[in-house]
Design a protein around this motif. Sequence first.
Motif, PDB file in Angstrom:
ATOM      1  N   THR A  99      12.312   1.378  35.909  1.00 52.39           N
ATOM      2  CA  THR A  99      12.215  -0.069  35.722  1.00 52.39           C
ATOM      3  C   THR A  99      10.761  -0.463  35.521  1.00 52.39           C
ATOM      4  O   THR A  99      10.447  -1.313  34.681  1.00 52.39           O
ATOM      5  CB  THR A  99      12.804  -0.795  36.958  1.00 52.39           C
ATOM      6  N   THR A 100       9.848   0.149  36.308  1.00 51.92           N
ATOM      7  CA  THR A 100       8.404  -0.010  36.079  1.00 51.92           C
ATOM      8  C   THR A 100       7.822   1.401  36.075  1.00 51.92           C
ATOM      9  O   THR A 100       8.404   2.313  36.672  1.00 51.92           O
ATOM     10  CB  THR A 100       7.731  -0.858  37.183  1.00 51.92           C
ATOM     11  N   PRO A 101       6.675   1.612  35.402  1.00 53.98           N
ATOM     12  CA  PRO A 101       6.165   2.974  35.227  1.00 53.98           C
ATOM     13  C   PRO A 101       5.982   3.739  36.553  1.00 53.98           C
ATOM     14  O   PRO A 101       5.606   3.161  37.575  1.00 53.98           O
ATOM     15  CB  PRO A 101       4.820   2.760  34.525  1.00 53.98           C
ATOM     16  N   ALA A 102       6.261   5.042  36.482  1.00 54.65           N
ATOM     17  CA  ALA A 102       6.329   5.899  37.667  1.00 54.65           C
ATOM     18  C   ALA A 102       5.031   5.928  38.466  1.00 54.65           C
ATOM     19  O   ALA A 102       5.047   6.110  39.679  1.00 54.65           O
ATOM     20  CB  ALA A 102       6.699   7.314  37.247  1.00 54.65           C
TER      21      ALA A 102
ATOM     22  N   ARG B 270       9.477  -4.157  45.146  1.00 51.60           N
ATOM     23  CA  ARG B 270      10.591  -5.046  44.798  1.00 51.60           C
ATOM     24  C   ARG B 270      11.646  -4.922  45.894  1.00 51.60           C
ATOM     25  O   ARG B 270      11.944  -3.808  46.315  1.00 51.60           O
ATOM     26  CB  ARG B 270      11.251  -4.610  43.463  1.00 51.60           C
ATOM     27  N   ASP B 271      12.220  -6.037  46.323  1.00 49.95           N
ATOM     28  CA  ASP B 271      13.303  -6.036  47.330  1.00 49.95           C
ATOM     29  C   ASP B 271      12.977  -5.196  48.562  1.00 49.95           C
ATOM     30  O   ASP B 271      13.832  -4.429  49.025  1.00 49.95           O
ATOM     31  CB  ASP B 271      14.604  -5.440  46.760  1.00 49.95           C
ATOM     32  N   GLY B 272      11.770  -5.283  49.045  1.00 45.72           N
ATOM     33  CA  GLY B 272      11.448  -4.542  50.265  1.00 45.72           C
ATOM     34  C   GLY B 272      11.291  -3.049  50.066  1.00 45.72           C
ATOM     35  O   GLY B 272      11.304  -2.284  51.030  1.00 45.72           O
ATOM     36  N   LYS B 273      11.187  -2.607  48.800  1.00 44.78           N
ATOM     37  CA  LYS B 273      11.005  -1.177  48.526  1.00 44.78           C
ATOM     38  C   LYS B 273       9.785  -0.987  47.650  1.00 44.78           C
ATOM     39  O   LYS B 273       9.516  -1.816  46.773  1.00 44.78           O
ATOM     40  CB  LYS B 273      12.217  -0.610  47.778  1.00 44.78           C
ATOM     41  N   LEU B 274       9.078   0.106  47.889  1.00 50.03           N
ATOM     42  CA  LEU B 274       7.932   0.440  47.056  1.00 50.03           C
ATOM     43  C   LEU B 274       8.368   1.525  46.069  1.00 50.03           C
ATOM     44  O   LEU B 274       8.783   2.614  46.471  1.00 50.03           O
ATOM     45  CB  LEU B 274       6.784   0.949  47.941  1.00 50.03           C
ATOM     46  N   PHE B 275       8.281   1.192  44.773  1.00 48.80           N
ATOM     47  CA  PHE B 275       8.742   2.110  43.732  1.00 48.80           C
ATOM     48  C   PHE B 275       7.576   2.884  43.128  1.00 48.80           C
ATOM     49  O   PHE B 275       6.582   2.286  42.714  1.00 48.80           O
ATOM     50  CB  PHE B 275       9.434   1.335  42.597  1.00 48.80           C
ATOM     51  N   ALA B 276       7.688   4.195  43.071  1.00 45.83           N
ATOM     52  CA  ALA B 276       6.723   5.062  42.382  1.00 45.83           C
ATOM     53  C   ALA B 276       7.163   6.507  42.592  1.00 45.83           C
ATOM     54  O   ALA B 276       7.818   6.818  43.596  1.00 45.83           O
ATOM     55  CB  ALA B 276       5.308   4.898  42.940  1.00 45.83           C
ATOM     56  N   ARG B 277       6.796   7.391  41.658  1.00 54.23           N
ATOM     57  CA  ARG B 277       7.060   8.817  41.871  1.00 54.23           C
ATOM     58  C   ARG B 277       6.257   9.278  43.081  1.00 54.23           C
ATOM     59  O   ARG B 277       5.068   8.970  43.193  1.00 54.23           O
ATOM     60  CB  ARG B 277       6.667   9.608  40.614  1.00 54.23           C
ATOM     61  N   GLY B 278       6.942   9.925  44.024  1.00 56.12           N
ATOM     62  CA  GLY B 278       6.274  10.410  45.241  1.00 56.12           C
ATOM     63  C   GLY B 278       6.326   9.408  46.399  1.00 56.12           C
ATOM     64  O   GLY B 278       5.853   9.709  47.488  1.00 56.12           O
ATOM     65  N   ALA B 279       6.921   8.235  46.167  1.00 54.98           N
ATOM     66  CA  ALA B 279       6.931   7.203  47.215  1.00 54.98           C
ATOM     67  C   ALA B 279       7.546   7.742  48.506  1.00 54.98           C
ATOM     68  O   ALA B 279       7.041   7.477  49.604  1.00 54.98           O
ATOM     69  CB  ALA B 279       7.685   5.965  46.738  1.00 54.98           C
TER      70      ALA B 279
ATOM     71  N   HIS C 181      11.750   5.494  45.348  1.00 56.69           N
ATOM     72  CA  HIS C 181      11.154   4.438  46.169  1.00 56.69           C
ATOM     73  C   HIS C 181      11.179   4.827  47.634  1.00 56.69           C
ATOM     74  O   HIS C 181      11.823   5.814  48.017  1.00 56.69           O
ATOM     75  CB  HIS C 181      11.915   3.115  45.969  1.00 56.69           C
ATOM     76  N   ILE C 182      10.482   4.037  48.435  1.00 53.58           N
ATOM     77  CA  ILE C 182      10.621   4.134  49.892  1.00 53.58           C
ATOM     78  C   ILE C 182      10.796   2.710  50.400  1.00 53.58           C
ATOM     79  O   ILE C 182      10.162   1.771  49.875  1.00 53.58           O
ATOM     80  CB  ILE C 182       9.402   4.836  50.544  1.00 53.58           C
ATOM     81  N   HIS C 183      11.680   2.525  51.366  1.00 52.13           N
ATOM     82  CA  HIS C 183      11.827   1.203  51.959  1.00 52.13           C
ATOM     83  C   HIS C 183      10.578   0.924  52.796  1.00 52.13           C
ATOM     84  O   HIS C 183      10.173   1.780  53.583  1.00 52.13           O
ATOM     85  CB  HIS C 183      13.070   1.148  52.850  1.00 52.13           C
ATOM     86  N   LEU C 184       9.982  -0.253  52.620  1.00 48.35           N
ATOM     87  CA  LEU C 184       8.769  -0.578  53.379  1.00 48.35           C
ATOM     88  C   LEU C 184       9.028  -0.421  54.872  1.00 48.35           C
ATOM     89  O   LEU C 184       8.196   0.087  55.619  1.00 48.35           O
ATOM     90  CB  LEU C 184       8.324  -2.018  53.076  1.00 48.35           C
TER      91      LEU C 184
END
Length: 460
Positions: free
Chosen positions: A98-101, A107-116, A431-434
């Motif tokens: 959805t957004t670059p890795a 978003r929605d209490g989650k941090l999105f990224a490869r390796g999160a 992602h990881i949930h904050l």
Amino acid sequence: MQKILSFLVDRQQTALDELCQFLRIASVSADSAYAPQMQECAAWVKQALLDAGLSATIYPTPGHPIVYGERLRDPSLPTVLIYGHYDVQPPDPLNLWTTPAFEPQVRDGKLFARGATDDKGQLFTHLKAIQAWMQVNGELPLNVKVLIEGEEECGGVHLDHFLETHRDLLRADVAVISDTSQYGDGIPAITCGLRGIVAAEVRLKGPGKDLHSGIYGGSIANPVNALTRMCGTLVGPDGRISIPGFYDDVVELTPVEREEYSRLPFSERDFLQEVGSSAVFGEAGWSTLERRTARPTCDINGVSGGYAGEGPKTIIPSRALAKITCRLVPRMNPTKILDALEAFLKEQCPPGIEFEFRRFHGCEAFVFDPTSDWLAAARRAIQTAFGQPPVLFREGGSIPVVLSFKQILGIDTLLLGWGRNSDNLHSPDEHIHLQDFHRGTLASACLWDELSRVAPTRTT
Ligand code: BES
Ligand code: MN
Ligand code: MN
């Protein structure tokens, strides 16, 4: 303890910002195009260890660097070896993010990224917890050694050599790894077993070049036909693996373990939703949880050969390739399984096709002693931070270093995962949930306190 926990709560935003920096570095270990980012990431980890109040050294290897740091307080206190990996899986397929890795976004209490979650976000919790102890207390309650490697995701071979040549440096009472998952949302887990793995590749060579399938079809063996037929025989319609001898050494779950499994909350609907499938499938006679963590598997990870572009193409392809992995359960021997797999496939190879079988990394399965004092201490730390006691549960994935720690350093590992299997590990939109990141950090801070009160039983 309370002071340290409040310190961490007050600085959650800073911790998150720092994690985002870490995640911006595209440390993809499998692809040599990312070699500069691997160096950059190792340097970043080194600085993070220094910031936490530890020493820090980068050890180059013929592959990717290992980062090591420590703070040794008193030899009579327990020594814990914390392990993590700063390398990540390739971000592909890029178009499904959805957004670059490597541009972390919340978003929605989650941090999105490869390796999160795998494994930067999880390993970073330990560094923040150590830093809080140092800043609030001026000292740690026990001796800490931190080993962060960069070849976990590519089945790297250099870490074992490092362990073998640095036994004294790494001497510890117990290892801690946060690279697994909670059992479910808000149900923390201590992972008490992992499956092993073997990986291989089959390459079939047929005619010297692609041939017109009208002119030559029917007169020589087609390598893609041969490969798909071979692969198709690996798993039966009942989910049983057909390779002779495959199940010979399998240790089955005991009735007590099966009883424990059946008591864990499990919703098939939620599970299907999580994976995006319409039905479960697997070996008859076992539940989904059992199939996923305590039964062996044989999976084709990818096949290629011939033409798969738009429209038809009438050829007999010259080559075909398949990648295969098997997950292993206790007592299965990786070499024996690879031998059996190779023999099973080779036997079915038709005349005129050259058969090549390449072997990759492998490791045995592992189960843990659920009665140790270390585990009891971890249980208390998790209970405090998550407000819930952890369940003891096996996971289906593999972390080969756990076996190396046992065999080379002689220590057991506490597998304390803060993430979730639904965090899209190895997949787009990881992602990881904050909340998991933050309570993982608190659990880590409590863990050092709890572990410091366990009496080490040193053999050396
Ligand atoms: N962190 C995972 C393993 C994992 C994830 C275990 C979730 C249990 C729950 C690790 O980074 C990983 O991906 N391991 C590989 C090992 C392989 C490359 C040798 C795996 O399991 O495929
Ligand atoms: Mn991992
Ligand atoms: Mn992984």
